[in-house]
Design a protein around this motif. Structure first.
Motif, short mmCIF file in Angstrom:
data_model
loop_
_atom_site.label_atom_id
_atom_site.label_comp_id
_atom_site.label_asym_id
_atom_site.label_seq_id
_atom_site.Cartn_x
_atom_site.Cartn_y
_atom_site.Cartn_z
N HIS A 1 0.87 -1.19 0.00
CA HIS A 1 0.00 0.00 0.00
C HIS A 1 0.90 1.23 0.00
O HIS A 1 1.68 1.44 0.92
CB HIS A 1 -0.92 -0.02 1.23
CG HIS A 1 -1.68 1.25 1.43
ND1 HIS A 1 -2.37 1.85 0.41
CD2 HIS A 1 -1.85 2.03 2.53
CE1 HIS A 1 -2.94 2.95 0.86
NE2 HIS A 1 -2.64 3.10 2.14
N SER B 1 2.19 3.97 3.31
CA SER B 1 2.21 2.78 4.17
C SER B 1 1.56 2.98 5.53
O SER B 1 1.17 2.00 6.17
CB SER B 1 3.65 2.31 4.34
OG SER B 1 4.43 3.26 5.04
N ARG B 2 1.42 4.21 6.00
CA ARG B 2 0.84 4.44 7.33
C ARG B 2 -0.58 5.02 7.29
O ARG B 2 -1.18 5.25 8.34
CB ARG B 2 1.74 5.37 8.15
CG ARG B 2 3.10 4.77 8.46
CD ARG B 2 3.80 5.53 9.57
NE ARG B 2 5.09 4.94 9.88
CZ ARG B 2 5.85 5.31 10.90
NH1 ARG B 2 5.45 6.27 11.72
NH2 ARG B 2 7.02 4.74 11.11
N SER C 1 0.54 -2.24 6.50
CA SER C 1 0.64 -1.58 5.20
C SER C 1 0.28 -2.50 4.05
O SER C 1 0.24 -2.05 2.90
CB SER C 1 2.08 -1.09 4.98
OG SER C 1 2.52 -0.32 6.07
N ARG D 1 -5.71 2.68 3.08
CA ARG D 1 -5.78 1.22 2.98
C ARG D 1 -7.21 0.71 3.03
O ARG D 1 -7.57 -0.25 2.32
CB ARG D 1 -4.98 0.58 4.12
CG ARG D 1 -4.70 -0.90 3.93
CD ARG D 1 -4.28 -1.56 5.23
NE ARG D 1 -5.45 -1.81 6.09
CZ ARG D 1 -5.37 -2.10 7.38
NH1 ARG D 1 -4.20 -2.12 7.99
NH2 ARG D 1 -6.47 -2.34 8.08
#
Length: 341
Positions: A88, A91-92, A125, A288
């Motif tokens: 993803h 990532s966070r 992630s 996400r």
């Protein structure tokens, strides 16, 4: 492990070599990369025009990857060895509004990317790859597909029956055509290539506008929409053409600013924006949670990515050169295809 390293800006500084294989720390997954896909961001990073001060050198480039989990760090619960996952991009960014520093945790720079045999992804992630897509197909999803989906659904709040305009026939635009048409939109697409307009219609677009034949393409949009304009417009060009996007969008409509192919600055005429009460919203991919909702939608509607060409792992330079020519859909590098083995 074998990997491509960007040692300095310029495609001639993208070098194939070897680096240590990473070891997963607590909460992390070690992924055997199956394939990666290229986005305009990847080219812009190599060219040194994408926030160059934030790019570490050397760095393993390319954000979008799909592969299989081959090892996990302590405490991992979301995935297990053998699961197929996507990286993803941010990532966070899990859900909700983005934080100001999301770009500091993006794959392909500053975090190591997927143009290598293995990569590390934190379990939070990772997104489970659709079971009906190969790694080559799934690698196209993290930026191109998610940007289209997030723009339409999370930002544009799309409703069936609305009219959507999509600029161009690159990766994001093709996914936008597929997703919007499957969701019940009337889709108008602009391009300078008649063959690409025909291909876009085959994917679900209702009308196509050649902006070389119709340089004032916004007038053609108004003609096609009875003078109203479109509900949602995905602008991948940027530059001063944003003024035409404003005029092509209905009063109270939404322009999602995605790209900057025509320039990173614009001389925006404010009065049309004010009088038409236009919302202009910048979008940098999505979170996400939206990615997971999108995968369910793609599976339900049996949407498969449009891939123009797949290159082998040794052919990364050729893949970047192909991207620069403006493909119809996606350019993919099959990392699992390494002729040097």
């Amino acid at each position: 492990m074998k990997a491509w390293l960007l040692k300095d800006f310029g495609l001639h500084n993208l070098v194939f070599g070897e680096v240590p294989t990473p070891t997963p720390k607590p909460g992390e997954l070690l992924i055997k990369v199956g394939a990666v896909s290229l986005n305009f961001r990847d080219k812009a990073i190599v060219d040194g025009i994408y926030a160059p001060e934030t790019i570490p050198k050397p760095v393993i480039p390319v954000s979008d990857a799909a592969g299989v989990v081959i090892a996990v760090g302590d405490g991992v619960t979301r995935f297990k060895v053998g699961d197929r996952v996507n990286a993803h991009f941010y990532s966070r960014w899990i859900d909700g509004a983005p934080d100001a520093n999301e770009s500091a945790y993006s794959f392909g720079a500053p975090l190591p990317g997927g143009l290598a045999e293995y990569m590390i992804i934190h379990e939070e992630s990772a997104v489970r790859a659709p079971g009906n897509l190969s790694d080559v197909e799934a690698s196209t999803l993290p930026i191109a597909a998610l940007t289209a989906w997030y723009s339409l659904m999370d930002v544009g709040h799309f409703k069936a029956g609305q009219t959507v305009l999509v600029q161009g026939t690159g990766g994001v635009s093709i996914f936008a055509i597929q997703i919007a048409s499957a969701a019940g939109a009337r889709v108008i697409v602009t391009s300078s290539n008649e063959k690409n307009l025909a291909k876009a219609k085959a994917l679900g677009a209702s009308e196509g506008i050649n902006y070389t034949t119709h340089p004032q393409w916004e007038k053609k949009v108004l003609e096609l929409t009875g003078g109203k304009g479109v509900d949602i417009l995905l602008d991948v060009a940027g530059g001063n053409g944003l003024n035409q996007s404003v005029l092509a969008t209905k009063v109270g409509g939404v322009i999602v600013q995605i790209g900057f192919l025509a320039g990173q600055t614009t001389a925006l005429e404010l009065m049309p924006v004010i009088f038409r009460q236009t919302t202009i919203r910048g979008v940098a991919v999505g979170h996400r949670t939206s990615f997971e909702r999108m995968n369910a939608f793609l599976n339900e509607h049996k949407i498969r990515p449009v891939i123009e060409h797949v290159y082998g792992f040794q052919e990364a330079i050729q893949a970047y050169e192909h991207l620069a020519r403006g493909p119809f859909g996606k350019v993919v590098i099959n990392v699992a295809d390494d002729a040097s083995r």
